[in-house]
Design a protein around this motif. Sequence first.
Motif, PDB file in Angstrom:
ATOM      1  N   GLN A 188     -14.499  45.479  82.368  1.00 31.18           N
ATOM      2  CA  GLN A 188     -14.912  44.279  83.099  1.00 31.18           C
ATOM      3  C   GLN A 188     -13.778  43.789  83.991  1.00 31.18           C
ATOM      4  OE1 GLN A 188     -15.991  41.015  80.578  1.00 31.18           O
ATOM      5  NE2 GLN A 188     -16.948  39.862  82.231  1.00 31.18           N
ATOM      6  N   VAL A 189     -14.103  43.471  85.218  1.00 31.59           N
ATOM      7  CA  VAL A 189     -13.125  42.924  86.157  1.00 31.59           C
ATOM      8  C   VAL A 189     -13.328  41.417  86.241  1.00 31.59           C
ATOM      9  CG1 VAL A 189     -12.288  42.889  88.534  1.00 31.59           C
ATOM     10  CG2 VAL A 189     -13.016  45.054  87.492  1.00 31.59           C
ATOM     11  N   VAL A 190     -12.295  40.687  85.976  1.00 33.83           N
ATOM     12  CA  VAL A 190     -12.349  39.229  86.005  1.00 33.83           C
ATOM     13  C   VAL A 190     -11.620  38.749  87.254  1.00 33.83           C
ATOM     14  CG1 VAL A 190     -11.607  37.118  84.850  1.00 33.83           C
ATOM     15  CG2 VAL A 190     -12.480  39.030  83.502  1.00 33.83           C
ATOM     16  N   ARG A 191     -12.345  38.028  88.094  1.00 37.14           N
ATOM     17  CA  ARG A 191     -11.771  37.541  89.355  1.00 37.14           C
ATOM     18  C   ARG A 191     -11.050  36.219  89.097  1.00 37.14           C
ATOM     19  NH1 ARG A 191     -17.243  37.159  92.416  1.00 37.14           N
ATOM     20  NH2 ARG A 191     -17.758  36.465  90.305  1.00 37.14           N
ATOM     21  N   VAL A 192      -9.793  36.169  89.458  1.00 37.35           N
ATOM     22  CA  VAL A 192      -8.940  35.049  89.107  1.00 37.35           C
ATOM     23  C   VAL A 192      -8.442  34.320  90.351  1.00 37.35           C
ATOM     24  CG1 VAL A 192      -6.801  34.378  87.950  1.00 37.35           C
ATOM     25  CG2 VAL A 192      -8.166  36.259  87.046  1.00 37.35           C
ATOM     26  N   GLY A 193      -8.677  33.010  90.417  1.00 36.16           N
ATOM     27  CA  GLY A 193      -8.086  32.210  91.479  1.00 36.16           C
ATOM     28  C   GLY A 193      -6.576  32.210  91.326  1.00 36.16           C
ATOM     29  N   TYR A 194      -5.868  32.501  92.404  1.00 36.93           N
ATOM     30  CA  TYR A 194      -4.426  32.738  92.293  1.00 36.93           C
ATOM     31  C   TYR A 194      -3.615  31.973  93.325  1.00 36.93           C
ATOM     32  CZ  TYR A 194      -0.244  35.352  91.108  1.00 36.93           C
ATOM     33  OH  TYR A 194       1.001  35.700  90.678  1.00 36.93           O
ATOM     34  N   PRO A 195      -3.414  30.664  93.137  1.00 32.33           N
ATOM     35  CA  PRO A 195      -2.513  29.930  94.024  1.00 32.33           C
ATOM     36  C   PRO A 195      -1.074  30.209  93.615  1.00 32.33           C
ATOM     37  CG  PRO A 195      -3.302  28.479  92.309  1.00 32.33           C
ATOM     38  CD  PRO A 195      -3.966  29.813  92.076  1.00 32.33           C
ATOM     39  N   ILE A 196      -0.177  30.234  94.558  1.00 32.10           N
ATOM     40  CA  ILE A 196       1.228  30.499  94.248  1.00 32.10           C
ATOM     41  C   ILE A 196       1.876  29.193  93.788  1.00 32.10           C
ATOM     42  CG2 ILE A 196       3.421  31.335  95.127  1.00 32.10           C
ATOM     43  CD1 ILE A 196       1.194  33.423  94.879  1.00 32.10           C
ATOM     44  N   GLN A 197       2.247  29.155  92.504  1.00 30.51           N
ATOM     45  CA  GLN A 197       2.812  27.949  91.911  1.00 30.51           C
ATOM     46  C   GLN A 197       4.029  28.318  91.075  1.00 30.51           C
ATOM     47  OE1 GLN A 197      -0.922  26.817  89.940  1.00 30.51           O
ATOM     48  NE2 GLN A 197      -0.919  24.968  91.182  1.00 30.51           N
ATOM     49  N   LEU A 198       5.144  27.674  91.347  1.00 29.28           N
ATOM     50  CA  LEU A 198       6.401  28.002  90.691  1.00 29.28           C
ATOM     51  C   LEU A 198       6.285  27.848  89.181  1.00 29.28           C
ATOM     52  CD1 LEU A 198       9.403  28.720  90.986  1.00 29.28           C
ATOM     53  CD2 LEU A 198       9.880  26.261  91.131  1.00 29.28           C
ATOM     54  N   GLY A 199       6.669  28.898  88.465  1.00 34.28           N
ATOM     55  CA  GLY A 199       6.672  28.861  87.016  1.00 34.28           C
ATOM     56  C   GLY A 199       5.328  29.190  86.396  1.00 34.28           C
ATOM     57  N   MET A 200       4.249  29.013  87.156  1.00 28.94           N
ATOM     58  CA  MET A 200       2.916  29.217  86.617  1.00 28.94           C
ATOM     59  C   MET A 200       2.309  30.536  87.087  1.00 28.94           C
ATOM     60  SD  MET A 200       2.356  26.694  84.661  1.00 28.94           S
ATOM     61  CE  MET A 200       0.628  26.407  84.399  1.00 28.94           C
ATOM     62  N   THR A 201       2.214  30.707  88.402  1.00 27.66           N
ATOM     63  CA  THR A 201       1.634  31.927  88.976  1.00 27.66           C
ATOM     64  C   THR A 201       2.477  32.322  90.179  1.00 27.66           C
ATOM     65  OG1 THR A 201       0.113  30.471  90.162  1.00 27.66           O
ATOM     66  CG2 THR A 201      -0.731  31.552  88.207  1.00 27.66           C
ATOM     67  N   GLU A 202       3.323  33.287  89.979  1.00 24.21           N
ATOM     68  CA  GLU A 202       4.244  33.698  91.035  1.00 24.21           C
ATOM     69  C   GLU A 202       4.061  35.172  91.377  1.00 24.21           C
ATOM     70  OE1 GLU A 202       8.300  32.095  90.922  1.00 24.21           O
ATOM     71  OE2 GLU A 202       7.840  31.343  88.913  1.00 24.21           O
TER      72      GLU A 202
END
Length: 364
Positions: A45-59
């Motif tokens: 299964q492919v899960v589509r993930v919203g990915y904003p660039i946020q320091l420490g969280m999603t880089e």
Amino acid sequence: MHNKLAVTGGSRRFFKGKLCLAGLLMLLFWHLLPIQGLAADGGRQVVRVGYPIQLGMTEVDEQGNYSGYTYEYLEEIAQYTGWDYEFVQMEGDLNESLVTLMDMLEKGEIDLMGGMLYSREMEQLYDYSSNSYGIVYTVFQVLYDDTDYVNDSQVEKTLRVAMYGQSRKHKEEMEDYCRMNLQIPQIVPCTTIEEHLRALQEGRADVMLNTSMNYIEGLRTVARFAPKPFYFVTSKGKGGLLTKLDEALHSIEQTDPYFMTTLHEKYFNPSNKELKLTAQEKEYVENTEPLRAGVLTDLPPYSYQDKESGELKGISVDLLKAIEDKTGLVFELVPVENEEALAEMTAEGRVDLIGGMSFPVPAL
């Protein structure tokens, strides 16, 4: 226009730090996560993930390597679900990308996002995971080497608070904390982080109002309050994905109870663990005789007396020893059989403090 980044088996990382979504999200300093789709070949299964660039969280670095608190959580979740991830990024600044991704999530164009605080308004648009995957605090921070801040709840004092872009909710939390601690907040308005740092450096502000998941180099936390759990959210109608997600979160907590704490330490706590004491605190340590700490002998695991050795043990005892090691204070442990005796000894001044107060507490 948006970019899609496919990552297999959850073996990358992502996350960052801060949002102010159109009034609906009280977001901490936020991250976004995976969601759902089906593999074209009918496989994983492919899960589509919203990915904003946020320091420490999603880089993501220049080589395309992912990292961050939320990313590592997703990576761990994939070990239990077998998901692959497709990370979706949007153009624009952080707020613009978050608003766009939240709209895509509502429409089902992506499946999942992370870093969301609970609100009734949000619950009408998205489904929340039953289990949270972190806690964010509102915090006061000072320059790392600043030792002037003293939180003396017995003396009323004015506290100059540098603020930049915090929500009304954060301001109310700060005011409630100050009220409880006899502090009169005086707002020092700032429009950027740099301006806020200058206010601290130039002595125009005593502390900065921030959240615990918005890491800023050169600052340390001196007070934290208003804890708030944060969650993953999915589009409506993705019950199967949500069930797998909750099962994975529960399994992670059961298998490694310290996973959340370890990740928070890694991404949001400075590496230097040196304890900073104010001049007043140093003087107190140097001139204070051993403090008598009343410790209950039958309150495991917090405090108890070993039947063979007679030694006092437990969480409260270990914590007092750790404080001794860190500060130089000395505690004389006083064994007490029950709460009534402890209340009596406190009232008569035979102990200076209580190690591990239980609730409800007998009237002193």
